[in-house]
Scaffold this active site. Structure first.
Site, PDB file in Angstrom:
ATOM      1  CB  CYS A   1      -4.517  11.541   1.217  1.00  0.00           C
ATOM      2  SG  CYS A   1      -3.807  11.754  -0.429  1.00  0.00           S
TER       3      CYS A   1
ATOM      4  CB  CYS B   1      -8.093   8.563   1.255  1.00  0.00           C
ATOM      5  SG  CYS B   1      -8.430   7.680  -0.270  1.00  0.00           S
TER       6      CYS B   1
ATOM      7  CB  CYS C   1      -1.794   9.611  -3.771  1.00  0.00           C
ATOM      8  SG  CYS C   1      -3.374  10.496  -3.879  1.00  0.00           S
TER       9      CYS C   1
ATOM     10  CE  LYS D   1       8.080  20.493   9.290  1.00  0.00           C
ATOM     11  NZ  LYS D   1       9.124  20.037  10.208  1.00  0.00           N
TER      12      LYS D   1
HETATM   13 FE1  FES Z   1      -4.608  10.047  -1.821  1.00  0.00          FE
HETATM   14 FE2  FES Z   1      -6.486   8.212  -1.633  1.00  0.00          FE
HETATM   15  S1  FES Z   1      -4.455   8.057  -1.041  1.00  0.00           S
HETATM   16  S2  FES Z   1      -6.657  10.219  -2.359  1.00  0.00           S
END
Ligand code: FES
Length: 76
Positions: free
Chosen positions: A40, A51, A42, A23
């Site tokens: 971040c 990010c 993503c 995790k």
């Molecule tokens: Fe992942 Fe920007 S949200 S790099």
């Protein structure tokens, strides 16, 4: 085994960050955030947990719409 492995990987969001751990958890001290911090969401950033803009190419490639969460001090 390859089929199970592929199925598992297909369902995974994280293909990059600390894959050796069960995790991924990060702690950021609020006191260390001077103005703001973009975190971040993503799972593509090479500057995790921050990010680095990688969501832009992810969104272009996949027609997704993800972006960071920005933690900031309340606007006065
Ligand atoms: Fe992942 Fe920007 S949200 S790099």
């Amino acid at each position: 085994y390859q089929t199970v492995k592929k199925a598992r990987e297909a369902g995974q969001i994280n293909h990059l960050i600390r894959k050796d751990l069960n995790k991924v958890v990060d702690f950021i001290d609020i006191e260390d955030i001077t103005e703001k911090a973009s975190l971040c969401r993503c799972w593509k950033s090479k500057n995790w947990p921050y990010c680095d803009g990688a969501h832009g190419s992810h969104n272009k490639e996949t027609c997704d719409n993800v972006g960071p969460v920005v933690v900031r001090h309340k606007q006065q």
